[in-house]
Design a protein around this motif. Structure first.
Motif, short mmCIF file in Angstrom:
data_model
loop_
_atom_site.label_atom_id
_atom_site.label_comp_id
_atom_site.label_asym_id
_atom_site.label_seq_id
_atom_site.Cartn_x
_atom_site.Cartn_y
_atom_site.Cartn_z
N LEU A 188 -1.58 5.92 6.41
CA LEU A 188 -1.60 6.08 4.95
C LEU A 188 -1.95 4.77 4.27
CD1 LEU A 188 1.55 8.32 4.51
CD2 LEU A 188 -0.78 8.94 3.91
N GLN A 189 -1.36 3.68 4.78
CA GLN A 189 -1.65 2.38 4.18
C GLN A 189 -3.13 2.03 4.35
OE1 GLN A 189 1.38 0.24 6.40
NE2 GLN A 189 2.47 -0.21 4.51
N TRP A 229 -4.75 9.28 -2.36
CA TRP A 229 -3.90 8.67 -1.33
C TRP A 229 -2.64 8.06 -1.92
CZ3 TRP A 229 -4.20 10.41 3.22
CH2 TRP A 229 -5.42 10.81 3.77
N THR A 230 -2.69 7.62 -3.18
CA THR A 230 -1.46 7.08 -3.80
C THR A 230 -0.41 8.18 -3.89
OG1 THR A 230 -2.84 5.58 -5.09
CG2 THR A 230 -0.57 5.82 -5.79
N SER A 273 4.10 12.06 9.94
CA SER A 273 5.36 11.97 9.19
C SER A 273 6.35 13.01 9.68
CB SER A 273 5.12 12.21 7.70
OG SER A 273 4.01 11.49 7.27
N GLN A 284 5.92 10.41 2.19
CA GLN A 284 7.07 9.58 2.61
C GLN A 284 8.37 10.12 2.03
OE1 GLN A 284 6.27 5.42 1.85
NE2 GLN A 284 4.17 5.80 2.44
N SER A 319 0.52 9.60 -0.25
CA SER A 319 1.34 8.66 0.52
C SER A 319 2.77 8.68 -0.01
CB SER A 319 0.70 7.28 0.42
OG SER A 319 1.66 6.29 0.44
N HIS A 320 2.92 8.70 -1.34
CA HIS A 320 4.27 8.68 -1.92
C HIS A 320 5.05 9.93 -1.54
CE1 HIS A 320 7.47 7.92 -4.76
NE2 HIS A 320 7.38 9.20 -5.09
N ALA A 329 -1.83 12.56 8.86
CA ALA A 329 -0.70 11.84 8.25
C ALA A 329 0.52 12.75 8.17
CB ALA A 329 -1.09 11.36 6.86
N CYS A 333 0.84 -1.21 0.00
CA CYS A 333 0.00 0.00 0.00
C CYS A 333 0.87 1.25 0.00
CB CYS A 333 -0.94 0.01 1.21
SG CYS A 333 -2.41 -0.92 0.89
N ALA A 367 3.88 1.89 1.03
CA ALA A 367 4.87 2.19 2.06
C ALA A 367 5.74 0.95 2.25
CB ALA A 367 4.16 2.51 3.37
N LEU A 375 -5.25 3.93 1.85
CA LEU A 375 -5.13 3.35 0.50
C LEU A 375 -5.91 2.06 0.40
CD1 LEU A 375 -1.48 3.83 -0.70
CD2 LEU A 375 -3.53 4.15 -2.03
#
Length: 1215
Positions: free
Chosen positions: A882-883, A901-902, A1127, A909, A905-906, A1123, A408, A410, A886
């Motif tokens: 985040l996972q 979210w894709t 992070s 991170q 999340s990317h 999120a 997902c 991560a 997703l």
């Protein structure tokens, strides 16, 4: 009170069979997770996870030719909920938009009366989700509002349009596949029809005249045979019709844009797939089939990876994955795109009537395929990844595929659970050749696994018979079974509660003519073979026991070479059976012993219709027998004992004893009536093995030859071949004839149930329901008037529902009114539970989503998700926020959530990682290239350079060379561009110009005067309409930022973003992209969702949070900000992420509190009080006020709950 163990109310439903040829293209797998498929004029909705049909939509009069699910790329809330919306078009040009859950038509659209060629919902703006584009033959495209059915605009083209495809990266581009070639449209918009007629392109046949083959360089040896065919350069010839020998596009089966990379398109021919690069109008890849291979029917390109699912004529689905374009060690670059065969499933047995029609791929995960077969089967294949090296891959010389080490989006935790086969991009990673990463990856092999199979009814004709009706005595073990006799001799037994096949029994060797049940679990069926030259046949009469499947020939050795059986009739108590033959006297059998009671004499009249009487003497016989037994008991007991034993006890004993015996011992008297060819009615009594002839009633003069009889209570009904019905009231001794004027009465049946005097009548052209008490018609259906199928057989399945078999291969269970069989999905009994949030009421779906996203999982929560592995992963404490976001967006098939979210999340991170490791760190993984300009600049540049390389190898004309040189200049590859410019031949009109340009490029120095001159020339060029040339000059003197600004001024936003990505440093590039984001937010474009993704890729997280909150996407905003905080990234309005200290400024505090507060309110409205309390507690003073409202009158409740929640949150953050 008897415990009810059975669902007495059966849902109306349709059992479907084989498909019509026109249904071939009518199938679609939506983001909602369901498959819609056209079958004749109905539409099936199939749940692929459990392989069951959960809805059948009926309203079309003609065959359905296209179905399309609406897109889910919008933010879902109470006002725009998760809903199942489907558009379908039929062969008469009608489009219906359905609300699938209720089974009702939302709106109906009709423009012309020819079959709809193509349908698509528009997804390119945030304002309206209701726009539906349709191709109406021969040459119109029309934009409809699918909510109201109003026409927005209509545009006609010169040629017949076969289909269209939208560019997934730029919705203003679309391509029409026409009968002569391709038409490219670049100005598509929902506001007005395309202005121009589009750019027409003709395609030379893949194996066209040798004029287009490129001379092989002298160094390489001349290629041979098959290789030669592949090396033929396939060119797009523009603006000129191909010559006669170059076959035009007629044999092109399909055209579609590749969703995995921009500006690429595939064309499908029976024996090859061409991959075109549209910037160059040039083939850059070919997938060809060897001479002995099986031709293609269809291909579906994937978005998550550059891969193609191909369907072949033998029903085999193959998956081909593009080989990495990075050459391993050698300096030479790749010659063309190669798609390697990585997996294939088993083929099916193709016959004249059985052939594969279409394949569909799950759009959410792209690892499930459904295959539609013409006989009504749906085969569901799942792609599985197996780790470990395979010999076959080593032998075939293919480079191995690796699975990514993340889940997902991560990196995987040390003991984190993961779902290996969640989706295509979690099964195979991007092909990276750097040796460092390969030891972390696992090598995988892909295999197809058949996970579901739905089969339909065989081809008609059918004979149907419902099992005996539900009574108070059999209620505990009753199953509503329908027996269907088919043309190949087998009998299918369906359970009508679920609509699923209960048993399939191969009983006969020829077509089944009729079925009669003799108990709830056994039936008699008869079949007759084709007659020989004397008109005699082989009759088969079989007795079938359902629980064991045992069949035996009921008439023993009889049956060869005799006249055909016309009908069989079983008496009401299931004691006797009458077998009527065409030219032979009838036979009377005892069913319980299987013996022949009487074969009638030769002079016995010919029977035209026959029915058993419902009256019998079983009750009086039982009473007599009881009296006799009680008397016997009285005699055997002596007088002394007589007084002590209560007589009622004796009675009880007798009853118990008699119950076990009476059913076998007593032969009750039953009667039947029949008519002869003159219409005379005969009455015959059967008792035990005696048969007596009763009274005869002379024929009624008003009736023709009697075709059928039905008898219930005191009513006897006769139907004749002229369409007259005669109602006899036996008690009042009255008869009443009614002419229906509908021709031959084929069959009449009374409804089950005490006192239920409804009658179902079947004619050659339809059916009617009559009320025999009032002697009036209740409902009617007629072919051509309200249905378009012919009825083959009828029966009642409950006291108020009828079942009809029709010649379109379907069996329908309908209400007595005999209207459509669509039903509410939530009213029916499914055997397996279905996971589909779209079936829930809007509030419930959103509550479920919040519940899955929110739980800081404690041991007390339980939830029932059908996939076990999904459940354990969702409960895994290692799963990050985040996972989880997703995963839930995948579970819900929520397109907009998934994209957001894709990307989020990317970049969260990668920015967090850059912050920990200093700004030099290179990210571990890249965003897939299907995200186009959202990818990292370095990765995007590399991809564009690879692409120009390929274009350069493939160029075959001056036009191509010029385009390549232009691209190289923009990418800053001046040396290579000069080489190409110098290739121009001397007789070319642009020879002089190109030579000068080459000189200019090589001599450009960074001296002031030359720079200013070039800049002046460039701006003049741009002002005079030569935008591309001006931009090139600016790029030569490293003024790409100015070039981007000019491009944006002239509305070339996509081109500017591309140039910024490949040429500018991060700060300048960020400015250009921010301007683009502002443009996307402007009211005339209204594409805020895209703007948010652009801002995410720039790391403007505060702006994203602000925009989400202002757009009222409260759950997304709160979870995103959470999120960011997890992070360790700040949300301050103006800073670059890396340099900032993590102290949160007041403006960010304000946003955080507002977002958390609104999310808490949203949760409260959904009824999730604890969740609301958790978020309210973090929303400052306003949150405290909400807390008080939440826990009014509950004393100290909030503290306790909060305590627990905070502990859990603390744990989560330490992890």
């Amino acid at each position: 009170m008897i415990p009810y163990t059975v669902n007495i109310k059966l849902a109306a439903r349709t059992l479907t069979g084989t498909l019509n040829l026109q249904n071939k293209t009518a199938v679609d797998w939506g983001w909602q997770g369901l498959i819609a498929q056209g079958c004749h004029s109905s539409i099936l909705i199939i749940d692929p996870k459990t392989a069951q049909t959960i809805q059948v939509l009926e309203k079309h009069k003609a065959n359905v030719v296209k179905v399309k699910w609406s897109r889910e790329n919008y933010y879902h809330n109470i006002s725009s909920p998760y809903c199942l919306r489907l558009a379908s078009g039929d062969a008469s040009g009608k489009i219906i938009v359905w609300d699938v859950v209720s089974g009702t038509a939302h709106c109906e659209i009709q423009e012309h009366s020819k079959p709809i060629q193509d349908l698509e919902w528009l997804w390119n703006q945030d304002a309206s989700r209701d726009l539906l584009l349709a191709v109406h033959p021969p040459n119109y495209i029309v934009l409809w509002n699918g909510d109201t059915g109003t026409k927005l605009w209509k545009k006609s083209y010169a040629e017949n349009i076969l289909s269209f495809s939208f560019d997934p990266f730029d919705p203003s581009n679309m391509a029409l596949l026409t009968s002569e070639g391709i038409v490219f449209i670049t100005d598509f918009s929902h506001a007005k029809p395309p202005g121009s007629a589009g750019k027409k392109v003709y395609i030379a046949s893949p194996h066209a005249s040798p004029a287009h083959t490129k001379p092989a360089p002298a160094a390489t040896p001349a290629p041979t045979g098959a290789k030669k065919a592949l090396n033929k350069v396939k060119v797009l010839i523009t603006n000129e019709k191909p010559t006669a020998e170059a076959v035009t596009l007629n044999d092109c089966l399909q055209l579609s844009y590749l969703p995995s990379k921009r500006n690429h398109m595939l064309l499908l021919y029976p024996r090859e797939i061409l991959i075109l690069d549209l910037e160059l109008s040039q083939t850059v890849g070919v997938v060809a089939i060897e001479r002995s291979g099986v031709p293609f029917i269809q291909v579906i390109p994937c978005a998550q990876r550059d891969a193609l699912y191909c369907l072949h004529e033998n029903g085999c689905i193959t998956l081909r994955v593009c080989r990495s374009t990075v050459a391993p060690e050698e300096a030479q670059s790749v010659q063309e795109l190669v798609y390697d065969l990585r997996s294939q499933c088993d083929a099916i047995r193709v016959t004249k009537t059985v052939r594969p029609y279409r394949m569909v791929i799950c759009p959410v995960n792209e690892n499930n395929a459904g295959l539609m077969v013409s006989d009504g089967r749906v085969m569901l294949w799942e792609l599985k990844a197996h780790t470990g090296k395979a010999m076959s891959a080593i032998l075939s010389g293919l480079s191995p595929l690796y699975s990514p080490v993340s889940f997902c989006g991560a990196p995987l935790g040390p003991n984190q659970k993961k779902i290996q086969d969640l989706c295509l991009n979690s099964m195979i990673g991007m092909n990276k050749r750097n040796a460092t990463s390969t030891h972390l990856c696992q090598e995988v092999q892909l295999k197809f696994l058949l996970t579901g199979l739905l089969s339909g009814l065989p081809l008609p004709p059918f004979a149907i018979r419902m099992c005996p009706p539900l009574t108070t005595k059999n209620i505990n073990h009753y199953q509503p079974l329908l027996a269907v006799g088919t043309s190949n001799g087998s009998v299918l037994v369906y359970n009508l509660t679920s609509g699923l096949l209960h048993k399939e029994l191969s009983v006969h060797s020829c077509e089944v003519r009729g079925i009669e049940w003799v108990s709830l679990t056994s039936f008699l069926s008869f079949a007759t073979s084709a007659p020989n030259n004397m008109g005699l046949v082989r009759n088969e009469l079989q007795h079938v026991d359902l629980p064991t499947g045992r069949c035996f020939a009921f008439r023993g050795e009889r049956g060869n070479d005799e006249p055909p059986i016309e009908m069989i009739k079983v008496s009401h108590l299931k004691q006797y059976l009458v077998v009527v033959f065409r030219d032979k006297p009838l036979e009377l059998w005892d069913i319980r012993t299987g013996t022949l009671l009487r074969e009638m004499a030769k002079n016995f009249p010919t029977v035209t219709a026959l029915e058993w009487s419902p009256s019998h003497n079983l009750k009086s016989l039982k009473r007599k027998q009881m009296d006799a037994r009680v008397a016997m008991a009285r005699q055997t007991v002596s007088d002394a004992e007589q007084s002590s034993v209560d007589s009622s006890v004796i009675n009880l004993l007798q009853v118990a004893e008699s119950k076990s015996e009476t059913s076998q011992a007593i032969s009750a008297r039953e009667h039947f009536v029949f008519t002869d060819t003159d219409g005379q009615v005969y009455h015959i009594t059967v008792e035990g093995n005696t048969v007596k002839d009763g009274a005869r009633i002379p024929p009624d003069g008003s009736m023709g030859s009697i075709a059928c009889i039905a008898w219930k209570g005191d009513t006897l009904v006769l139907g004749d071949v002229d369409g007259n019905l005669n109602f006899w009231d036996l008690k009042a001794r009255l008869s009443r004839g009614i002419p229906t004027h509908r021709g031959w009465v084929k069959k009449i049946r009374f409804a089950p149930g005490k006192g239920n005097q409804k009658l179902l009548v079947m004619y050659t052209d339809g059916a009617e329901v009559w009320d025999t008490k009032e002697v009036q018609m209740v409902s009617s259906m007629r072919i051509g008037r309200n249905v378009n199928y012919r009825i083959l057989d009828i029966d009642w399945c409950t006291s108020d529902k009828v079942v009809l078999a029709s010649d379109d291969g379907c069996i329908r269970v309908l209400e007595m009114a005999m209207k459509s069989a669509s039903y509410r999905m939530d009213e029916q009994d499914l055997t397996d539970p279905v996971w589909c949030p779209y079936l829930l009421v809007p509030r419930a779906a959103l509550t479920l989503k919040a519940f899955l996203l929110l739980q800081p999982w404690s041991g007390t929560f339980t939830m029932d998700i059908t996939q076990v592995d999904m459940k354990s992963v969702l409960q895994d404490p290692e799963l990050s926020l985040l996972q989880r976001c997703l995963l839930v967006s995948r579970l819900f098939g929520d397109e907009s959530d998934l994209h957001f979210w894709t990307v989020a999340s990317h970049y969260l991170q990668s920015f967090a990682q850059a912050r920990h490791e200093g700004s030099q760190a290179s990210p571990h993984n890249h965003l897939d290239i299907c995200h186009d300009v959202l990818c990292e600049s370095s990765y995007f540049q590399k991809f564009q350079l690879d692409r120009v390389h390929l274009q350069e190898v493939k160029r075959s004309s001056y036009e191509h060379t010029k385009k390549c040189a232009d691209q190289l200049l923009l990418l800053g590859q001046t040396d290579r561009a000069v080489q190409l410019l110098l290739e121009t031949s001397a007789d070319n009109p642009s020879y002089y110009c190109d030579s000068l340009k080459a000189c200019l490029v090589t001599t450009i120095t960074s001296s002031g005067p030359s720079q200013s001159t070039i800049k002046l020339v460039a701006t003049n060029m741009i002002a005079n309409g030569k935008l591309a040339e001006g931009v090139q000059l600016l790029c030569l003197i490293d003024k790409a930022a100015d070039a981007c600004r000019y491009l944006q001024t002239y509305g070339e936003w996509n081109r500017a973003a591309w140039l910024a990505k490949v040429r500018l440093n991060p700060a300048e590039s960020s400015d250009v992209l921010k301007r683009w984001a502002e443009h996307l937010c402007s009211p005339q474009v209204n594409h805020k969702s895209k703007a948010i993704l652009v801002l995410l890729s720039l790391g403007c997280f505060y702006k994203v949070g602000e925009m989400l909150h202002s757009m009222r996407h409260f759950d997304r905003a709160a979870l995103f900000i959470e999120a960011c905080l997890k992070s360790g990234l700040c949300c301050c309005p103006d800073c670059t992420v890396v340099s900032c200290s993590s102290l949160t400024p007041p403006s960010a505090h304000k946003l955080i509190e507002a977002a958390f507060l609104d999310y808490a309110r949203l949760l409260r409205s959904l009824g999730l009080r604890e969740g609301a309390a958790l978020w309210a507690s973090r929303a400052g003073s306003a949150g405290e006020q909400l807390m008080e409202e939440l826990f009014q009158g509950e004393g100290g409740a909030p503290e306790v709950i909060l305590g627990e929640e905070e502990v859990e949150l603390g744990q989560e953050s330490t992890e």
